[in-house]
Scaffold this motif. Structure first.
Motif, short mmCIF file in Angstrom:
data_model
loop_
_atom_site.label_atom_id
_atom_site.label_comp_id
_atom_site.label_asym_id
_atom_site.label_seq_id
_atom_site.Cartn_x
_atom_site.Cartn_y
_atom_site.Cartn_z
N ARG A 1 -7.94 -5.97 9.18
CA ARG A 1 -7.08 -5.96 10.37
C ARG A 1 -5.99 -4.91 10.16
N THR A 2 -6.19 -3.76 10.73
CA THR A 2 -5.23 -2.66 10.55
C THR A 2 -4.70 -2.12 11.87
N HIS B 1 0.38 0.36 3.95
CA HIS B 1 -0.97 0.57 3.41
C HIS B 1 -1.67 1.73 4.10
N ILE B 2 -1.65 1.74 5.42
CA ILE B 2 -2.35 2.78 6.17
C ILE B 2 -1.72 4.16 5.95
N ALA B 3 -0.41 4.20 5.80
CA ALA B 3 0.28 5.48 5.66
C ALA B 3 0.18 6.06 4.25
N GLU C 1 4.78 -4.38 8.70
CA GLU C 1 5.41 -3.55 7.68
C GLU C 1 4.45 -3.33 6.52
N VAL C 2 3.74 -4.38 6.11
CA VAL C 2 2.78 -4.26 5.01
C VAL C 2 1.59 -3.40 5.41
N ILE C 3 1.02 -3.67 6.60
CA ILE C 3 -0.14 -2.91 7.05
C ILE C 3 0.21 -1.44 7.25
N SER D 1 -3.78 9.32 5.98
CA SER D 1 -2.99 9.96 4.93
C SER D 1 -3.63 11.26 4.45
N ARG D 2 -4.79 11.63 5.01
CA ARG D 2 -5.54 12.76 4.48
C ARG D 2 -5.67 13.94 5.44
#
Length: 285
Positions: A115-116, A214-216, A209-211, A224-225
């Motif tokens: 779940r992102t 992680h995604i960033a 905030e946690v998700i 991030s790429r």
């Protein structure tokens, strides 16, 4: 919900509505919900440049106002867009539930996707049907206008076709899936494609905030790429994915081209997408 995610002064709402160009009514009704939703998408681009630079963007409302509203030359990704949009809707008198979805485009098994994605469930006073709203899904299958939370009904939202369906799910809550119709003409030229799956469990700011972090910051995250930027054009949709630009017209015509160098990418973002690239960020090309 923390005060940092709510608009606390009328000037915040004025500034937001000015940013998206909304001059219509400010009532918590279906017309306003659809209009503000579409106006937001037409005004504020989807982009991941903070994550590309190694920074998880702030989800504090003051920071979002500075970046997406007062800055006017930046956009954001789903948590930024939908946090800002939810705050504006609540200031207008809507009730909003924050949801978390699994992006399932191309997935063989929905359970393999975490779940992102942040989406919204919006309640209109006096209307028994809640609406799925989402101004932050970075794909051509995204909603342009909110749709009622009704299963197996096709909706035409500003020219796109969507429907919501139920799928088997072992948990105690029903699993909803947003599907978009891809292609033009008859069944041999297109079909329904699952976009994301969700339940109606409320999520809190601390979850995002946690998700978001992680995604960033995860080196395996696509955000991030490489740059991933999209924007509604007067005649369709434009997407920059890495160094490849894909433009989809309203009639379904698709054109693609590869950008040759970083200067061309920067020029495209500045002139066509209305985005100022953060200082020091290196782009592909």
């Amino acid at each position: 919900m923390s005060a940092s995610t709510r608009m606390t002064t009328p000037s915040d709402l004025d500034a937001y509505l000015g940013r998206i160009g909304w001059e219509g009514e400010r009532r918590p009704d279906a017309h306003t919900l659809r209009g503000v939703h579409l106006a937001h998408l037409r005004a504020v681009p989807f982009e991941n440049l903070d994550a590309l630079g190694g920074t998880a963007p702030s989800l504090d409302l003051a920071d979002l106002m500075a970046k997406l509203v007062h800055g006017r030359r930046r956009g954001g990704y789903c948590y930024e867009h939908n946090t800002l949009f939810a705050a504006a809707l609540e200031a207008l008198g809507f009730r909003v539930t924050r949801l978390a979805a699994r992006v399932v485009v191309g997935a063989d098994r929905f359970e393999d996707r975490p779940r992102t994605h942040m989406a919204l469930l919006v309640e209109i006073p006096g209307d028994p049907r809640p609406y799925l709203a989402d101004v932050g899904f970075g794909a051509i299958g995204s909603l342009l206008e909110p749709v009622p939370l009704t299963a197996d009904t096709e909706f035409h939202d500003a020219g796109r076709r969507h429907r919501l369906v139920h799928v088997p799910h072992p948990g105690p809550l029903e699993m909803w899936v947003l599907e978009a119709y891809e292609g033009r003409g008859g069944p041999s030229q297109g079909g329904w494609v699952a976009q994301y799956a969700f339940t109606l469990e409320p999520f809190e700011q601390s979850d995002y905030e946690v998700i978001n972090w992680h995604i960033a910051t995860n080196p395996r995250s696509p955000f991030s790429r490489r740059p991933y930027v999209q924007f509604l054009t007067p005649d369709g949709h434009a997407l920059l994915d890495g160094d490849r630009l894909t433009e989809t017209r309203a009639d379904g015509t698709v054109t693609e081209r590869k950008l040759t160098d970083e200067a061309q990418v920067r020029r495209l973002l500045a002139e066509d997408f209305g985005i100022d690239v953060p200082e020091g960020l290196v782009l592909p090309g």
